[in-house]
Design an enzyme around this catalytic site. Structure first.
Site, short mmCIF file in Angstrom:
data_model
loop_
_atom_site.label_atom_id
_atom_site.label_comp_id
_atom_site.label_asym_id
_atom_site.label_seq_id
_atom_site.Cartn_x
_atom_site.Cartn_y
_atom_site.Cartn_z
N ASP A 177 -1.00 6.64 7.27
CA ASP A 177 -0.44 5.28 7.26
C ASP A 177 -0.85 4.54 8.54
O ASP A 177 -0.09 3.75 9.08
CB ASP A 177 1.10 5.33 7.09
CG ASP A 177 1.74 3.96 6.91
OD1 ASP A 177 1.05 3.03 6.49
OD2 ASP A 177 2.95 3.84 7.20
N HIS A 228 19.04 3.62 3.23
CA HIS A 228 20.34 4.05 3.78
C HIS A 228 20.21 5.14 4.85
O HIS A 228 21.22 5.50 5.46
CB HIS A 228 21.26 4.52 2.64
CG HIS A 228 21.67 3.40 1.73
ND1 HIS A 228 22.55 2.42 2.11
CD2 HIS A 228 21.30 3.10 0.46
CE1 HIS A 228 22.72 1.56 1.11
NE2 HIS A 228 21.96 1.94 0.09
N MET A 251 20.33 -4.78 -3.06
CA MET A 251 20.55 -3.45 -3.65
C MET A 251 20.12 -3.49 -5.12
O MET A 251 20.68 -4.24 -5.91
CB MET A 251 22.03 -3.10 -3.53
CG MET A 251 22.48 -1.90 -4.34
SD MET A 251 22.10 -0.35 -3.52
CE MET A 251 22.57 0.80 -4.82
N ALA A 301 0.81 -1.23 0.00
CA ALA A 301 0.00 0.00 0.00
C ALA A 301 0.84 1.28 0.00
O ALA A 301 0.30 2.36 -0.09
CB ALA A 301 -0.97 0.00 1.17
N GLU A 302 2.18 1.17 0.07
CA GLU A 302 3.00 2.35 -0.15
C GLU A 302 3.27 2.54 -1.65
O GLU A 302 3.77 3.57 -2.08
CB GLU A 302 4.34 2.23 0.59
CG GLU A 302 4.28 2.75 2.01
CD GLU A 302 3.41 1.92 2.93
OE1 GLU A 302 3.61 0.68 2.99
OE2 GLU A 302 2.49 2.48 3.56
O1 LIG Z 1 1.00 -0.91 3.54
C1 LIG Z 1 1.55 -2.00 3.38
O2 LIG Z 1 1.25 -2.78 2.49
C2 LIG Z 1 2.61 -2.36 4.35
C3 LIG Z 1 3.28 -3.57 4.32
C4 LIG Z 1 4.24 -3.85 5.30
C5 LIG Z 1 4.90 -5.18 5.21
O3 LIG Z 1 4.41 -6.01 4.42
O4 LIG Z 1 5.88 -5.49 5.84
C6 LIG Z 1 4.50 -2.86 6.30
C7 LIG Z 1 3.75 -1.67 6.24
N1 LIG Z 1 2.85 -1.44 5.28
C8 LIG Z 1 3.90 -0.62 7.20
O5 LIG Z 1 3.22 0.42 7.10
C9 LIG Z 1 4.81 -0.77 8.25
O6 LIG Z 1 4.93 0.12 9.12
C10 LIG Z 1 5.59 -1.95 8.30
C11 LIG Z 1 6.59 -2.34 9.20
C12 LIG Z 1 7.01 -3.54 8.76
C13 LIG Z 1 8.07 -4.38 9.31
O7 LIG Z 1 8.08 -5.58 8.99
O8 LIG Z 1 8.90 -3.85 10.06
N2 LIG Z 1 6.31 -3.92 7.67
C14 LIG Z 1 5.43 -2.96 7.36
CA LIG Z 2 1.88 0.76 5.12
#
Ligand SMILES: O=C(O)c1cc(C(=O)O)c2c(n1)C(=O)C(=O)c1cc(C(=O)O)[nH]c1-2
Ligand SMILES: [Ca+2]
Length: 688
Positions: free
Chosen positions: A320, A620, A659, A196-197
């Site tokens: 978010d 980074h 990378m 979703a990002e």
């Molecule tokens: O919006 C999304 O599809 C999505 C997926 C994921 C993911 O799959 O790990 C995270 C997030 N959002 C998110 O907002 C987030 O803070 C996050 C933290 C993590 C992590 O594994 O540390 N995944 C994700």
């Molecule tokens: Ca997210």
């Protein structure tokens, strides 16, 4: 010894025959039966209610000081380890970065097999938040893993060989990933996805555990209105979106990337849905609207996947604020009434108690300071602070997009009545984009070169609030904190609680700690090799209780930041009373000197900043300011590395490490400007 089938065959524990019968016996009935003893840890949250409350009490508040290391097992990884180890009759299944599955014999700490699904390491950038995996699921002799690239794979629990594989992705052009643990019940394995990002549309799918055939799929947000609605829930949801925002072009979001919780009592499955895509509602749905089913808990019929009810925790998400955080199903007494509830602490900073029979709001209370809402009204709607959505002003959103609580699982101990919740604050400032163009890699658009579309610029003004991390013991009936433990940094591990009156948690600063569950008194701790983010599990083998935790610093915060001077490899630590194994030699994190001497034209710094934000910052971090997480900080690189940036950025020499090859996305002229920003920033912060 007599086995289930009546055959009088003595099996060597850990042999393929033993695994076939032990893991072969895992099904919905055995997972339910295990709650009587908690001897095994057969599913992500221990039981279907995902309480992470173990009835084992051999290790308890009086003797936890005597526990010691039994063995460690190297996951041979450098990126984030988020998996809860599952254990059935002493056979452990744990996943590592890049969705690699390890089977370990807990009686010896030795490897039984590993399975690498072969995710293309160059595609790591297609997920927002590190190449993590939160764990596997077990059912009738199979191990299920969601591969980072969107495949769902069934593996034979005894041999480690693939049985079947399904592509769960509806549109391969879009950046979909899987990081969450599948859940299995009544012969179905259910998985969602992330993205979703990047501009995707969320959904969850159920597959037949035996064959992999698709059983049902439910989308979390409406799609292109020129096409028919998939079902009535989509038709209803579409009314809460403004088509002027062309939300289907940026996917809408709502990805179910973590929690999927099965309720055997009510035969429902609760889906925690994610943030809007893009984050900025003014862009996504300019006339406003709740934008169902973003930021919601949605109950589906477990058999058919049909929508039953929803409760939206963050209407019209703009920050978010995902509701994908792990849920706990509990039967508790509120106002003298026994209630079947969901306990939930989503990113938005409020602790929710929801009636799970019908989705009705019972209560919500903030568990950290928040500034986007002052509370919830009696109908369960947040009372928003208008400044939180001002289109022309920047906003220090509290909680920020990292959430007051992220994926790190909480636990609920019915003996104390408390939920043990890893809470945090990570400051971030949001400024709405004036002109949003989907997939424009333009300057200052955070991570846009690798595909992000969020409709905000980040930290154009430095945030004024401060970071923190703490363990909160929360009383869900009183909606009140009972005790807390403060940490030096955000991003601490998931929790485990036991009938031994204990809470276990790993910390960002590289410790594994046990507390008295009632009082919060710290009873024991040990250093572990690096920052711990995953949740521990506990289980009994041949009459003895063990506690295991998979350690490996990472996840979205841990890519760029750190709170220890130690680093990988990812390692499983196992403790028991009387354990005397020596701790492994820890690897010291090698940080170079602050970058010096790279020639640059100061006029290039502003452009370099803009390009760096779009292409480099999400992995980074800020050069010199951040100290590097599981990916190096370029402000501490050798000068030759920065001078010869093109050798790394083009051609993909480090693609095995994740990378990407930026050929066609960046030019050599861009690199000159990026160099100016990196060296310029290092010079600006160098102590005089
Ligand atoms: O919006 C999304 O599809 C999505 C997926 C994921 C993911 O799959 O790990 C995270 C997030 N959002 C998110 O907002 C987030 O803070 C996050 C933290 C993590 C992590 O594994 O540390 N995944 C994700
Ligand atoms: Ca997210």
């Amino acid at each position: 010894m007599t086995l289930g089938g009546g055959a009088a065959v003595a099996q060597t524990k850990g042999s393929p025959e033993h695994i076939k019968s032990a893991v072969g016996a895992v099904d919905s009935a055995s997972i339910k039966a295990n709650t009587a003893t908690s001897k095994d840890w057969p599913t992500y949250g221990l039981d279907y209610a995902e309480t992470r409350f173990s009835k084992l009490d051999q290790i308890n508040a009086s003797n936890v000081k005597d526990i010691g290391l039994m063995w460690t097992y190297s996951l041979e990884s450098i990126r984030g380890v988020e998996a809860t180890p599952l254990v059935v009759d002493g056979i452990m299944y744990v996943s590592a970065p890049w969705s690699i599955v390890h089977a370990v014999d807990t009686r010896t700490g030795k490897r039984l097999w590993t399975f690498d699904p072969g995710v293309d390491r160059e595609k790591g950038y297609r997920g927002c938040c590190d190449v993590v995996n939160r764990g596997v699921a077990l059912y009738k002799g199979k191990v299920f893993v969601g591969a980072y690239d969107g495949r769902l794979i069934a593996i034979d629990a005894a041999s480690g060989q693939k049985v079947w594989e399904k592509d769960t992705i509806t549109d391969r052009k879009m950046s979909y990933t899987i990081t969450g643990a599948p859940r299995v019940f009544n012969g179905k394995v259910v998985i969602g996805n992330g993205g979703a990002e990047y501009g995707v549309r969320g959904y969850v799918t159920a597959y037949d555990a035996e064959t992999g055939d698709q059983k049902w799929r439910w989308f979390t947000v409406p799609g292109d209105p020129s096409k028919p609605f998939e079902d009535g829930s989509m038709e209803a949801a579409a009314k809460t979106w403004d088509p002027a925002g062309k939300y289907w072009v940026s996917g809408g979001g709502g990805t179910a990337w973590d929690t999927i919780t099965f309720d055997p009592d009510l035969n429902m499955v609760y889906i925690g849905t994610g943030n809007g895509s893009p984050w900025n509602r003014n862009i996504r749905s300019p006339a406003g609207g709740d934008n169902l089913y973003l930021g919601s808990i949605v109950a589906l019929n477990a058999e058919t996947g049909k929508y039953i009810w929803h409760y939206q925790e963050t209407p019209g998400d703009n920050w978010d604020y995902t509701s994908t955080q792990p849920m706990i199903l509990a039967d508790i007494t509120i106002d003298n009434q026994p209630r079947k509830v969901v306990l939930h602490a989503p990113k938005n900073g409020f602790f929710f108690v929801i009636d799970r029979t019908n989705g009705k709001y019972i209560s919500a209370k903030n568990f950290v300071d928040v500034n986007w809402a002052t509370g919830y009204d009696a109908s369960g709607r947040p009372i928003e602070v208008p400044e939180a959505r001002t289109p022309d002003k920047s906003f220090d959103s509290i909680p920020g997009p990292f959430g007051a609580h992220n994926w790190h699982p909480m636990s609920f101990n019915p003996q104390t009545g408390l939920v043990y919740l890893p809470a945090q604050g990570v400051p971030l400032n949001l400024t709405g984009e004036k002109k949003f163009v989907q997939n424009d890699p333009g300057p200052f658009k955070y991570a846009a070169t690798t595909g992000w579309n969020i409709g905000f610029t980040l930290n154009t003004e430095p945030p004024k609030n401060l970071p923190f991390g703490r363990l909160i013991a929360w009383d869900p009936v009183k909606q009140k904190e009972a005790w807390r433990a403060e940490y030096v940094a955000p991003w601490n591990g998931g929790t485990l609680t036991t009938a031994g009156n204990l809470v276990f948690q790993g910390t960002a600063d590289g410790r594994f700690v046990a507390y008295n569950a009632k009082t919060g008194e710290k009873l024991w701790e040990t250093p572990v090799g690096t920052g711990a983010v995953a949740a521990p599990s506990t289980y009994e083998v041949d009459g003895k209780q063990y506690v295991s935790i998979a350690v490996g610093w990472g996840g979205v915060f841990g890519i760029t930041q750190r709170a220890t001077d130690r680093e990988g490899p990812g390692t499983v630590y196992t403790f028991a009373v009387g354990g005397k194994a020596p701790l492994p030699a820890f690897t010291k994190y090698q940080i170079g000197n602050l970058l010096k001497g790279v020639k640059y034209d100061p006029k290039d710094v502003p452009d370099g900043t803009a390009i760096y934000v779009s292409a480099c910052a999400s992995c980074h971090g800020v050069p010199g300011v951040d100290k590097g997480g599981n990916v190096p900080n370029l402000g501490y690189s050798a000068p030759e590395t920065i001078t010869n940036l093109k050798d790394i950025v083009f051609g993909g020499p480090f693609k095995d490490k994740g990378m990407p090859d930026f050929t066609g996305k960046l030019t050599e002229a861009d690199l000159t400007k990026i160099q100016a920003f990196i060296q310029g920033t290092a010079d600006a912060i160098r102590p005089k």
